[in-house]
Design a protein around this motif. Sequence first.
Motif, PDB file in Angstrom:
ATOM      1  N   ARG A  20      -9.967   4.976   6.920  1.00 21.69           N
ATOM      2  CA  ARG A  20      -9.244   5.908   8.069  1.00 21.69           C
ATOM      3  C   ARG A  20     -10.083   7.340   8.267  1.00 21.69           C
ATOM      4  O   ARG A  20     -10.038   7.902   9.104  1.00 21.69           O
ATOM      5  CB  ARG A  20      -7.895   6.243   7.429  1.00 21.69           C
ATOM      6  CG  ARG A  20      -7.184   4.882   7.436  1.00 21.69           C
ATOM      7  CD  ARG A  20      -5.505   5.170   7.318  1.00 21.69           C
ATOM      8  NE  ARG A  20      -4.794   4.173   7.002  1.00 21.69           N
ATOM      9  CZ  ARG A  20      -3.507   4.198   6.705  1.00 21.69           C
ATOM     10  NH1 ARG A  20      -2.879   5.561   6.586  1.00 21.69           N
ATOM     11  NH2 ARG A  20      -2.699   3.153   6.185  1.00 21.69           N
ATOM     12  N   GLU A  68      -8.632   2.195   1.678  1.00 23.52           N
ATOM     13  CA  GLU A  68      -8.033   2.298   3.012  1.00 23.52           C
ATOM     14  C   GLU A  68      -8.313   3.792   3.706  1.00 23.52           C
ATOM     15  O   GLU A  68      -8.693   3.789   4.848  1.00 23.52           O
ATOM     16  CB  GLU A  68      -6.602   1.837   3.092  1.00 23.52           C
ATOM     17  CG  GLU A  68      -6.088   1.923   4.239  1.00 23.52           C
ATOM     18  CD  GLU A  68      -6.478   1.072   5.459  1.00 23.52           C
ATOM     19  OE1 GLU A  68      -6.484   1.299   6.680  1.00 23.52           O
ATOM     20  OE2 GLU A  68      -7.003  -0.022   5.073  1.00 23.52           O
ATOM     21  N   ILE A  78      -2.814   7.066   0.366  1.00 20.93           N
ATOM     22  CA  ILE A  78      -3.850   6.811   1.288  1.00 20.93           C
ATOM     23  C   ILE A  78      -4.229   8.211   2.283  1.00 20.93           C
ATOM     24  O   ILE A  78      -5.637   8.708   2.443  1.00 20.93           O
ATOM     25  CB  ILE A  78      -3.591   5.686   2.436  1.00 20.93           C
ATOM     26  CG1 ILE A  78      -3.623   4.226   1.583  1.00 20.93           C
ATOM     27  CG2 ILE A  78      -4.595   5.469   3.541  1.00 20.93           C
ATOM     28  CD1 ILE A  78      -2.708   3.224   2.366  1.00 20.93           C
ATOM     29  N   GLU A  79      -3.041   8.774   2.688  1.00 24.07           N
ATOM     30  CA  GLU A  79      -3.269  10.030   3.386  1.00 24.07           C
ATOM     31  C   GLU A  79      -3.738  11.138   2.812  1.00 24.07           C
ATOM     32  O   GLU A  79      -4.687  12.005   3.330  1.00 24.07           O
ATOM     33  CB  GLU A  79      -1.975  10.403   4.130  1.00 24.07           C
ATOM     34  CG  GLU A  79      -1.518   9.557   5.308  1.00 24.07           C
ATOM     35  CD  GLU A  79      -2.593   9.234   6.328  1.00 24.07           C
ATOM     36  OE1 GLU A  79      -2.953  10.215   6.906  1.00 24.07           O
ATOM     37  OE2 GLU A  79      -2.853   7.994   6.862  1.00 24.07           O
ATOM     38  N   GLU A 132      -5.911   1.610  -1.820  1.00 24.70           N
ATOM     39  CA  GLU A 132      -5.598   2.808  -1.263  1.00 24.70           C
ATOM     40  C   GLU A 132      -6.723   3.672  -1.056  1.00 24.70           C
ATOM     41  O   GLU A 132      -6.820   4.235   0.296  1.00 24.70           O
ATOM     42  CB  GLU A 132      -4.471   3.603  -1.802  1.00 24.70           C
ATOM     43  CG  GLU A 132      -2.822   3.062  -1.571  1.00 24.70           C
ATOM     44  CD  GLU A 132      -2.592   1.987  -2.762  1.00 24.70           C
ATOM     45  OE1 GLU A 132      -1.520   1.602  -2.709  1.00 24.70           O
ATOM     46  OE2 GLU A 132      -3.638   1.616  -3.514  1.00 24.70           O
ATOM     47  N   LEU A 158       0.873  -1.199   0.017  1.00 22.33           N
ATOM     48  CA  LEU A 158      -0.127   0.016  -0.101  1.00 22.33           C
ATOM     49  C   LEU A 158       0.917   1.164   0.112  1.00 22.33           C
ATOM     50  O   LEU A 158       1.775   1.278   0.483  1.00 22.33           O
ATOM     51  CB  LEU A 158      -0.783   0.090   1.367  1.00 22.33           C
ATOM     52  CG  LEU A 158      -1.967  -1.027   1.389  1.00 22.33           C
ATOM     53  CD1 LEU A 158      -2.764  -0.653   2.491  1.00 22.33           C
ATOM     54  CD2 LEU A 158      -2.874  -0.794   0.155  1.00 22.33           C
ATOM     55  N   ASN A 159       0.417   2.263  -0.981  1.00 21.48           N
ATOM     56  CA  ASN A 159       1.126   3.648  -0.719  1.00 21.48           C
ATOM     57  C   ASN A 159       0.523   4.374   0.332  1.00 21.48           C
ATOM     58  O   ASN A 159      -0.573   4.871   0.244  1.00 21.48           O
ATOM     59  CB  ASN A 159       0.960   4.073  -2.099  1.00 21.48           C
ATOM     60  CG  ASN A 159       1.786   5.443  -2.274  1.00 21.48           C
ATOM     61  OD1 ASN A 159       1.812   6.153  -1.297  1.00 21.48           O
ATOM     62  ND2 ASN A 159       1.954   5.533  -3.513  1.00 21.48           N
ATOM     63  N   ASN A 160       1.150   4.572   1.343  1.00 13.33           N
ATOM     64  CA  ASN A 160       0.538   5.196   2.468  1.00 13.33           C
ATOM     65  C   ASN A 160       0.553   6.739   2.154  1.00 13.33           C
ATOM     66  O   ASN A 160      -0.419   7.248   2.851  1.00 13.33           O
ATOM     67  CB  ASN A 160       1.463   4.959   3.825  1.00 13.33           C
ATOM     68  CG  ASN A 160       0.749   5.264   5.232  1.00 13.33           C
ATOM     69  OD1 ASN A 160      -0.316   4.815   5.330  1.00 13.33           O
ATOM     70  ND2 ASN A 160       1.045   6.384   5.801  1.00 13.33           N
ATOM     71  N   ASN A 161       1.221   7.182   1.593  1.00 15.94           N
ATOM     72  CA  ASN A 161       1.146   8.652   1.212  1.00 15.94           C
ATOM     73  C   ASN A 161      -0.075   8.948   0.498  1.00 15.94           C
ATOM     74  O   ASN A 161      -0.887   9.883   0.617  1.00 15.94           O
ATOM     75  CB  ASN A 161       2.410   8.959   0.150  1.00 15.94           C
ATOM     76  CG  ASN A 161       2.302  10.489  -0.034  1.00 15.94           C
ATOM     77  OD1 ASN A 161       2.335  11.499   0.561  1.00 15.94           O
ATOM     78  ND2 ASN A 161       2.453  10.846  -1.304  1.00 15.94           N
ATOM     79  N   LYS A 170      -7.542  10.672   2.256  1.00 17.94           N
ATOM     80  CA  LYS A 170      -8.168  10.913   3.373  1.00 17.94           C
ATOM     81  C   LYS A 170      -8.225  12.351   3.618  1.00 17.94           C
ATOM     82  O   LYS A 170      -9.208  12.833   3.997  1.00 17.94           O
ATOM     83  CB  LYS A 170      -7.409  10.255   4.626  1.00 17.94           C
ATOM     84  CG  LYS A 170      -8.108  10.394   5.918  1.00 17.94           C
ATOM     85  CD  LYS A 170      -7.251   9.639   7.190  1.00 17.94           C
ATOM     86  CE  LYS A 170      -6.269  10.751   7.679  1.00 17.94           C
ATOM     87  NZ  LYS A 170      -5.506  10.137   8.880  1.00 17.94           N
TER      88      LYS A 170
END
Length: 287
Positions: free
Chosen positions: A68, A64, A36-37, A61, A31-34, A40
Motif C-alpha cells: 500500500r 500489505e 497495516i495503516e 500486515e 488482517l489487522n487493518n489498523n 504504511k
Amino acid sequence: MSGHKTKALDGPFLLAFGTGSTWRKENQGALNNNLIEIVKDALQSGYRHLDTAELYNTENEVGEAIKRSGISPSDLYIIAKAFTTSNIRAAFDRTLRNLGVDYVDLYVLHHPYFAKSEEQLQAAWVEIEDIFDSGKVGSIGVSNFTKAHVETILKTARIKPAANQIELNPYLQRVELQQYHKDHGIQTFAFSPLSPIVRAKPGPLDDVLETIAQKHGVSTAVVLIRWALQQGIAVVTTSTQNERMKDHLLAQKVSLTEEEIALISEVGSEKHFRGRWNDIFAAEDRS
C-alpha cells in the motif's frame, strides 16, 4: 552467492520501525487493518527499515503495508526472525510468502533459549547458514544472544552472525557484550531504547535527558535514540502515533556532543533495568 544484494547498514537504515510485541497477534487470522495503516504511515513518514518476526504473527500486515505504501521492497531494509526451530527453512519460506517478497536483508534466529545443549544451538545455526546459501537473504544474525551463546555458535559456524539484536539502553548498556560485538565485527541492534522514559521512570537520567533535549530542541526520546545511533548501534523503535514516528526520525539529524554521550552513559549506569527475559537473568545481571 550471486543472489546476495547486501545493503550497507547505515544512513536511514540504522533506525528501524519495529512491529514487535506491541502488535503481537495470537493467530494468523484476519488482517489487522489498523496495523497495516500504522506501518504504511511509518514508511510514508520516512522509515526505510522494517523489523518483523514470525513470533508476532504480523508478517502479513507488514507485507500489505509495503504494497500500500508504493515503496519497492528493494528500497527497504527488512529484518525477519525465525522463532520456529524444528524446520527453520520452512519457517523462512513461509515468512517470504507472508511478506510478499522474495528476499530479506537480515534473517535472525530469534533467541537461544530453546536449545538444551550447545549442539542443538549449533544445529539451528547450520539451518540459518543454509538459508544464507540460498541467496534469499543479505545477511544472517541472532537476537537475544549473550556472549556465551555467540561463542557457542562460533565454535562450529561457517558464517559468523552479522548482527545481534538485544535489549539495550542507558539503563542496560551491556558494555562487555557490545565490546565483544565490535571485536568480532558483529553489528549491535538495540531494542527497547526508550525504556528510561517509558518503563523505568523515575530514574537518575530524568533531569539529564530533559536538559539535553531542551538544549537541542528535541524530545527526550530523540536524545535516547541518538545516544545509541551515535555509538554505531542500530535502533529498533516503534509508535502507533504518526507524530511520534516523525519525532523519532529527528534522531537522524541531531548530533550530541561527546560529553553528552558520556554523561548519559555515566548517569545511566547508576540504574539497572531489564524489561525482557527476567526469568533468565539474575536481578542485577547486566550482561
